[in-house]
Design a protein around this motif. Structure first.
Motif, mmCIF file in Angstrom:
data_model
loop_
_atom_site.group_PDB
_atom_site.id
_atom_site.type_symbol
_atom_site.label_atom_id
_atom_site.label_comp_id
_atom_site.label_asym_id
_atom_site.label_seq_id
_atom_site.Cartn_x
_atom_site.Cartn_y
_atom_site.Cartn_z
ATOM 1 N N VAL A 249 0.825 -1.216 0.000
ATOM 2 C CA VAL A 249 0.000 0.000 0.000
ATOM 3 C C VAL A 249 0.857 1.263 0.000
ATOM 4 C CG1 VAL A 249 -1.798 1.297 1.212
ATOM 5 C CG2 VAL A 249 -1.868 -1.207 1.207
ATOM 6 N N LEU A 250 1.692 1.418 1.020
ATOM 7 C CA LEU A 250 2.435 2.670 1.173
ATOM 8 C C LEU A 250 3.435 2.899 0.045
ATOM 9 C CD1 LEU A 250 3.159 2.768 5.021
ATOM 10 C CD2 LEU A 250 1.289 3.826 3.747
ATOM 11 N N LEU A 251 4.194 1.859 -0.331
ATOM 12 C CA LEU A 251 5.204 2.024 -1.378
ATOM 13 C C LEU A 251 4.579 2.376 -2.732
ATOM 14 C CD1 LEU A 251 8.123 1.982 -2.252
ATOM 15 C CD2 LEU A 251 7.971 -0.507 -2.511
ATOM 16 N N PRO A 252 3.565 1.648 -3.212
ATOM 17 C CA PRO A 252 2.935 2.060 -4.481
ATOM 18 C C PRO A 252 2.319 3.456 -4.407
ATOM 19 C CG PRO A 252 2.306 -0.189 -3.922
ATOM 20 C CD PRO A 252 3.002 0.367 -2.726
ATOM 21 N N ALA A 253 1.721 3.805 -3.250
ATOM 22 C CA ALA A 253 1.114 5.132 -3.115
ATOM 23 C C ALA A 253 2.175 6.227 -3.188
ATOM 24 C CB ALA A 253 0.354 5.221 -1.793
ATOM 25 N N ALA A 254 3.328 6.004 -2.543
ATOM 26 C CA ALA A 254 4.401 7.007 -2.579
ATOM 27 C C ALA A 254 4.983 7.140 -3.983
ATOM 28 C CB ALA A 254 5.496 6.627 -1.586
ATOM 29 N N VAL A 255 5.161 6.022 -4.678
ATOM 30 C CA VAL A 255 5.675 6.076 -6.050
ATOM 31 C C VAL A 255 4.689 6.802 -6.956
ATOM 32 C CG1 VAL A 255 6.313 4.690 -8.049
ATOM 33 C CG2 VAL A 255 7.084 4.014 -5.780
ATOM 34 N N LEU A 256 3.398 6.532 -6.788
ATOM 35 C CA LEU A 256 2.381 7.221 -7.587
ATOM 36 C C LEU A 256 2.387 8.719 -7.293
ATOM 37 C CD1 LEU A 256 0.048 6.948 -9.582
ATOM 38 C CD2 LEU A 256 -1.490 6.559 -7.641
ATOM 39 N N GLN A 257 2.595 9.087 -6.038
ATOM 40 C CA GLN A 257 2.688 10.502 -5.685
ATOM 41 C C GLN A 257 3.886 11.154 -6.386
ATOM 42 O OE1 GLN A 257 1.032 12.975 -2.755
ATOM 43 N NE2 GLN A 257 1.504 13.520 -4.858
ATOM 44 N N ASP A 258 5.022 10.468 -6.415
ATOM 45 C CA ASP A 258 6.190 10.992 -7.120
ATOM 46 C C ASP A 258 5.907 11.171 -8.610
ATOM 47 O OD1 ASP A 258 7.574 10.993 -4.757
ATOM 48 O OD2 ASP A 258 8.712 9.168 -5.165
ATOM 49 N N LEU A 259 5.186 10.229 -9.187
ATOM 50 C CA LEU A 259 4.846 10.320 -10.611
ATOM 51 C C LEU A 259 3.971 11.534 -10.880
ATOM 52 C CD1 LEU A 259 4.814 9.140 -13.465
ATOM 53 C CD2 LEU A 259 2.868 7.714 -12.782
ATOM 54 N N VAL A 260 2.982 11.760 -10.024
ATOM 55 C CA VAL A 260 2.104 12.925 -10.188
ATOM 56 C C VAL A 260 2.904 14.218 -10.073
ATOM 57 C CG1 VAL A 260 0.194 14.205 -9.148
ATOM 58 C CG2 VAL A 260 0.037 11.716 -9.392
ATOM 59 N N VAL A 261 3.780 14.294 -9.085
ATOM 60 C CA VAL A 261 4.606 15.496 -8.901
ATOM 61 C C VAL A 261 5.500 15.709 -10.120
ATOM 62 C CG1 VAL A 261 6.461 16.512 -7.524
ATOM 63 C CG2 VAL A 261 4.556 15.366 -6.391
ATOM 64 N N SER A 262 6.093 14.635 -10.634
ATOM 65 C CA SER A 262 6.964 14.748 -11.810
ATOM 66 C C SER A 262 6.184 15.271 -13.016
ATOM 67 C CB SER A 262 7.589 13.389 -12.117
ATOM 68 O OG SER A 262 8.349 12.900 -11.034
ATOM 69 N N LEU A 263 4.976 14.757 -13.217
ATOM 70 C CA LEU A 263 4.162 15.213 -14.354
ATOM 71 C C LEU A 263 3.810 16.689 -14.219
ATOM 72 C CD1 LEU A 263 1.777 12.131 -14.778
ATOM 73 C CD2 LEU A 263 3.701 12.788 -16.257
ATOM 74 N N VAL A 264 3.487 17.114 -12.998
ATOM 75 C CA VAL A 264 3.169 18.534 -12.763
ATOM 76 C C VAL A 264 4.376 19.410 -13.058
ATOM 77 C CG1 VAL A 264 2.553 20.238 -11.010
ATOM 78 C CG2 VAL A 264 1.330 18.055 -11.121
#
Length: 297
Positions: free
Chosen positions: A277-292
């Motif tokens: 849960v936590l690791l995929p959620a953190a990676v997804l958060q990084d992806l969103v930040v990178s796209l922004v």
């Protein structure tokens, strides 16, 4: 010296608040002065030792907690002032928090006690679950700021605090802080079913030092969340250094209050949560930040 005094003062606030909440939960009065009484009793208590204990490693485990917390706050900006404005301040924080793995385990190993050793291994199991998500949570604000310097990360939040559009990273970061502080749900290493775990054989000043180190790490982690996610010293009326202290006290109070609201997490259960849960959620958060960042860039 000023940084050390502030860290100790905030840690004492956390200890006093924790004692007051405990007294309230038990239906007794007071509690705010209890930490001073406990510290005085431990200072008067005679040190115990176990047969064939590795005294050097045992002492390093406890004293290292104090040193690590002071190293951690070295890169935190207090308004316009920073003790050590490193270009890799975010990495420095992560390096120090990984040190806790060795320190807590040494405190359990050095006593040559089954209870202490089990407590140390419990902490390592928790560490395997929270550390990698914590690393990815630290990456998100660094990506947004384009820098690993803590001051640059705080300055990049000129308009909107990172916590507003990085809530997952902020939550995972706070989980990591409670983890390396052996706090709240991550305290099975000190649980009663193993006689106190890494604290089982500690007495006197040794026990006081390790307990103080836990509160100091909790305080340092709460303080680091301010420049990372809460805008650093940004705020109206008050000077920047005052806002850093106010925000730190607010985060610290929430972490102390939550200790009684959340159950202890078994290491094997939390390993599932951390990796699934936590690791995929953190990676997804990084992806969103990178796209922004790319979209703005």
């Amino acid at each position: 010296m000023l940084a050390g005094i502030l860290l100790c003062g905030l840690a004492f606030f956390a200890v006093a608040l924790d004692a007051a909440l405990s007294a309230r939960a038990q239906g007794t009065g007071g509690g705010w002065g209890a930490p001073l009484g406990r510290a005085a009793r431990l200072l008067r208590q005679r040190r115990r030792s176990t047969v064939a204990a590795d005294t050097l490693l045992w002492r390093i485990g406890g004293a290292g907690m104090l040193v690590g917390a002071f190293l951690m706050i070295a890169v935190i900006p207090l308004g316009e002032w920073t003790l050590a404005d490193l270009d890799v301040g975010v990495v420095w924080f992560n390096t120090v928090d990984v040190m806790v793995w060795a320190l807590v385990w040494l405190a359990g190993w050095g006593a040559n006690s089954a209870h202490g050793l089990v407590g140390g291994y419990r902490f390592l199991a928790h560490g395997l679950a929270y550390e990698l998500p914590l690393m990815f949570a630290l990456v998100a604000p660094a990506i947004a700021a384009g820098s690993l310097a803590v001051g640059d990360v705080a300055a990049a939040q000129d308009g909107v605090w990172f916590v507003v559009w990085m809530p997952v990273a902020f939550l995972v970061f706070l989980i990591g802080v409670t983890g390396f502080s052996v706090w709240g749900p991550f305290a099975p290493a000190l649980a009663a079913d193993i006689g106190g775990g890494v604290l089982a054989e500690l007495s006197g000043v040794d026990r006081l030092v390790l307990q103080a180190g836990r509160y100091l790490f909790l305080t340092a982690g709460a303080a680091f969340s301010v420049p990372l996610f809460l805008g650093g010293g940004a705020g109206p009326v008050l000077p920047g250094w005052a806002w850093v202290l106010v925000k730190t006290v607010a985060v610290l109070a929430v972490l102390v209050w939550l200790r009684r609201k959340l159950p202890l997490l078994r290491p094997d259960r939390f390993m599932e949560i951390g990796w699934m849960v936590l690791l995929p959620a953190a990676v997804l958060q990084d992806l969103v930040v990178s796209l922004v960042v790319v979209w703005k860039g």
